[in-house]
Design an enzyme around this catalytic site. Structure first.
Site, short mmCIF file in Angstrom:
data_model
loop_
_atom_site.label_atom_id
_atom_site.label_comp_id
_atom_site.label_asym_id
_atom_site.label_seq_id
_atom_site.Cartn_x
_atom_site.Cartn_y
_atom_site.Cartn_z
CG ASP A 77 -0.21 0.04 2.54
OD1 ASP A 77 0.86 -0.56 2.65
OD2 ASP A 77 -0.70 0.71 3.48
CG HIS A 115 -1.36 -7.26 -1.70
ND1 HIS A 115 -2.63 -7.45 -2.17
CD2 HIS A 115 -1.40 -6.08 -1.03
CE1 HIS A 115 -3.41 -6.46 -1.79
NE2 HIS A 115 -2.68 -5.61 -1.10
CG ASP A 136 3.56 -15.98 -6.50
OD1 ASP A 136 3.42 -14.77 -6.22
OD2 ASP A 136 4.25 -16.39 -7.46
CD GLU A 157 0.69 -5.53 1.96
OE1 GLU A 157 -0.23 -6.12 2.54
OE2 GLU A 157 0.73 -4.29 1.85
O1 9MR Z 1 -3.73 -3.48 0.09
C1 9MR Z 1 -3.97 -3.56 1.48
C2 9MR Z 1 -2.75 -4.10 2.19
O2 9MR Z 1 -1.68 -3.21 2.05
C3 9MR Z 1 -3.05 -4.38 3.64
O3 9MR Z 1 -2.00 -5.08 4.25
C4 9MR Z 1 -4.32 -5.18 3.78
C5 9MR Z 1 -4.71 -5.41 5.22
O4 9MR Z 1 -4.92 -4.22 5.87
O5 9MR Z 1 -5.39 -4.56 3.12
C6 9MR Z 1 -5.18 -4.39 1.73
O6 9MR Z 1 -6.27 -3.75 1.17
C7 9MR Z 1 -7.41 -4.54 0.97
C8 9MR Z 1 -8.48 -4.18 1.99
O7 9MR Z 1 -8.05 -4.46 3.29
C9 9MR Z 1 -9.77 -4.92 1.68
N1 9MR Z 1 -10.17 -4.66 0.33
C10 9MR Z 1 -9.18 -5.05 -0.68
C11 9MR Z 1 -7.93 -4.26 -0.45
C12 9MR Z 1 -6.89 -4.49 -1.53
O8 9MR Z 1 -6.77 -5.79 -1.94
O1 9MR Z 2 2.58 -6.63 9.44
C1 9MR Z 2 1.30 -6.32 9.95
C2 9MR Z 2 0.76 -7.53 10.67
O2 9MR Z 2 1.55 -7.80 11.80
C3 9MR Z 2 -0.68 -7.29 11.06
O3 9MR Z 2 -1.20 -8.48 11.60
C4 9MR Z 2 -1.48 -6.85 9.85
C5 9MR Z 2 -2.93 -6.56 10.15
O4 9MR Z 2 -3.06 -5.48 10.98
O5 9MR Z 2 -0.92 -5.69 9.29
C6 9MR Z 2 0.40 -5.88 8.82
O6 9MR Z 2 0.86 -4.68 8.33
C7 9MR Z 2 0.28 -4.17 7.14
C8 9MR Z 2 -0.19 -2.77 7.46
O7 9MR Z 2 -1.26 -2.82 8.36
C9 9MR Z 2 -0.59 -2.00 6.21
N1 9MR Z 2 0.45 -2.04 5.22
C10 9MR Z 2 0.81 -3.39 4.86
C11 9MR Z 2 1.34 -4.13 6.05
C12 9MR Z 2 1.84 -5.52 5.68
O8 9MR Z 2 0.82 -6.38 5.32
#
Ligand code: 9MR
Ligand code: 9MR
Length: 592
Positions: free
Chosen positions: A185, A510, A552, A561
């Protein structure tokens, strides 16, 4: 070109059909570090489901066998319920490019044996941060086929209602450009930036000479600073702007209200906000700024005033945290009170005792003022937790160990206890690994596999390197190396988890730029999160078993991600082993 694994497989089958001489094919069952091995280091591959028998180390054309060995005894992989055997070719020490061949099964991906074999991984992983830069175009000269226009200038960021103060009422416009995108993100989170910068600065403090030579071909490469510090500065300068100058408090994050779609940075134009100050953000900020001040001090001439201003930023954030010791970031509660609702990453943490320890220790080491050391209980319980974004206590221990004899008498008196705790952590991590199916430190228990499990593998490696530095005991380095082997292919899925590295890297992380840029290969050098049976993304994983729950696919943000806090310990681990490759039985010393 990255060769798609399936394509390579079918290609090899096709070639096998076309050339009946080679009836063997690429064996998915052979799990090996796809990058390679140091000449004198242990060299192990793991074979799933093989019968007892011989294995051969051969040239990639299978024409010349250079080493023959016997597969090891059958072992049971307890997390993925599979029988495995090891192919141990540690006794072979010559340089070259090889494959393993097991009659009746096939041959492995090819790998190298040579000094410096992981240098390219360390470099690519550090360069990964460049590709994460916000507020700048990535020109062709530095980013190649992944070049892209500027996104997120972040010079018109709104103060969110949750962050409003008398001096900066809601809607105030501030500038907080630069920084790295957190992950797949495009948001920028202070807490996660803390451990990330701390880990990179620690690599520099531990191995300055190696870092000085770590060239990543970035716009700043020709200046007097090592590229690692130039890269860190890109984020540090953003981080500084996250502090409210009127009170020293630090905003928890700079973010959209909700996640962007799968678009390039330049197409993502949603309003950006700084949201609520938090104690965790202030303390992680204080720790990193204190460490930065120490590191940048020797570049005072190139960066006049920066080391001083970092220290001022650190002390004022520390003062804010002491005055506000329990302001947690609770996104759901915040959304009940303020508009617009914020749904991006929370990095919420309800226990900041470890952040207090980390900040106090970095300030103590930088200023040599005992009052910081006295302000916290260093050994608050019997734990020495593995570092993660929400648990930073052990980063403080690393720093104290690093400066050992230079500490004031107050800190020096705790060194024996500190050392025994860090060695106990390492011993506990390594315990039993030689008897397990994959013979890696990673995978001791199912608890290793959470969201971002690959960060655990890398951070375990860092802890083992610290133990080596403290004890000089070579076994710790060899244990650390098992986790680099894990990340690069000796694991239950057979993936090399770093994009663009090895023969079977992730193809669909991701990661918004990788998905949206129209380039087939993902942005290189990025470590994906790795197996996570939690599967919070609800995607369809090929396996749900603990150490195989990896998908993947772009869909899979819970296993595929990329993120800066996973990336940094990979840079550390690969860089440390490159530095130490001639020590601890990893390689013979180069001839003078
Ligand atoms: O792209 C987002 C990712 O960076 C985060 O780790 C993840 C969890 O917070 O959320 C992703 O975004 C998703 C969102 O939570 C739900 N709708 C789809 C989004 C993109 O795939
Ligand atoms: O790395 C984070 C993980 O420990 C948490 O369980 C998760 C849900 O809160 O979020 C991960 O971090 C994400 C962050 O919230 C948004 N950017 C992407 C990060 C990696 O997935």
């Amino acid at each position: 070109m990255v060769i798609n694994f399936k394509a390579a497989f079918w290609l090899s089958v096709f070639l096998a059909c076309a050339q009946p001489v080679s009836a063997q094919h690429l064996a998915e069952a052979i799990r090996v570090n796809q990058v390679g091995f140091y000449p004198a280091a242990p060299k192990v591959a793991v074979v799933v489901g093989a019968a007892a028998g011989k294995f051969y180390l051969t040239t990639p054309d299978l024409a010349t066998t250079v080493f023959t060995g016997e597969l090891g005894p059958q072992r049971y992989a307890e997390l993925s319920f599979q029988q495995t055997r090891t192919a141990d070719f540690s006794d072979f020490k010559a340089a070259g490019t090889f494959v393993l061949w097991i009659p009746g099964l096939g041959f492995s991906h090819q790998f190298q044996i040579r000094p410096g074999v992981h240098d390219a991984v360390a470099r690519a992983a550090l360069k990964g941060f460049y590709y994460q830069r916000a507020s700048t175009p990535l020109p062709l000269a530095y980013a190649g086929i992944w070049s892209r226009p500027l996104g997120h200038s972040d010079n018109q960021v709104l103060v969110h209602a949750s962050a409003a103060s008398a001096q900066r009422p809601v809607g105030t416009v501030i500038a907080a450009p630069r920084g790295w995108y957190d992950a797949g993100d495009y948001n920028k989170y202070v807490v996660n930036s803390g451990i990330t910068l701390g880990t990179l600065f620690s690599l520099y403090e531990d191995f300055p000479a190696y870092c000085a030579g770590l060239d990543t071909r970035i716009p700043e490469s020709s200046n007097a600073l090592p590229d690692l510090l130039d890269e860190a500065l890109w984020n540090l300068r953003w981080l500084k702007a996250m502090q409210d100058p009127s009170d020293g408090g630090v905003y928890h994050k700079l973010t959209n209200a909700s996640f962007d779609g799968m678009v390039m940075p330049a197409e993502a134009r949603a309003p950006r906000y700084v949201v609520q100050k938090s104690t965790a953000a202030a303390l992680d900020f204080a720790a990193v700024m204190a460490q930065a001040s120490r590191v940048l001090r020797k570049f005072d001439r190139q960066l006049p005033g920066l080391a001083d201003s970092c220290l001022r930023a650190s002390t004022s954030a520390w003062a804010w945290a002491r005055a506000h010791p329990a302001v947690y970031y609770e996104q759901d509660a915040l959304n009940k009170q303020f508009q617009p609702a914020i749904s991006t990453g929370a990095y919420g943490d309800g226990d900041v005792s470890d952040e207090f320890i980390w900040a106090a220790v970095e300030l103590y080491v930088t200023t040599k003022q005992d009052s910081y050391y006295r302000s916290v209980k260093l050994f608050q319980d019997a734990q020495t937790p593995l570092p993660s974004w929400g648990q930073v206590r052990t980063l403080a221990y690393y720093t104290l160990a690093r400066f050992g004899p230079e500490l004031t008498a107050l800190g020096r008196k705790d060194l024996p206890q500190l050392k025994s705790r860090l060695l106990a952590l390492a011993d506990n991590l390594a315990q039993g690994s030689a008897m397990r199916a994959y013979q890696t430190v990673m995978g001791k228990s199912a608890a290793d596999y959470n969201w971002g499990s690959n960060a655990n593998a890398a951070n375990q490696g860092v802890a083992l390197v610290q133990a080596y530095r403290l004890s000089g005991d070579r076994k710790y380095l060899q244990f650390a190396l098992t986790n680099l082997d894990y990340l690069l292919g000796r694991n239950a899925t057979g993936y090399c988890y770093v994009t663009g590295c090895g023969a079977q890297p992730p193809q669909h992380p991701h990661h918004r730029p990788s998905e949206a840029d129209g380039v087939r290969e993902p942005v290189p050098g990025l470590l994906v999160g790795g197996p996570n049976p939690g599967r919070q993304d609800g995607c369809h994983y090929p396996s749900t078993l603990v150490d195989m729950a990896y998908d993947d696919e772009v869909c899979s943000y819970a296993s595929n991600e990329i993120a800066i806090n996973w990336q940094a310990p990979l840079v550390y681990l690969a860089g440390a082993l490159e530095t130490l490759q001639t020590q601890g039985g990893l390689s013979p010393a180069p001839k003078k």
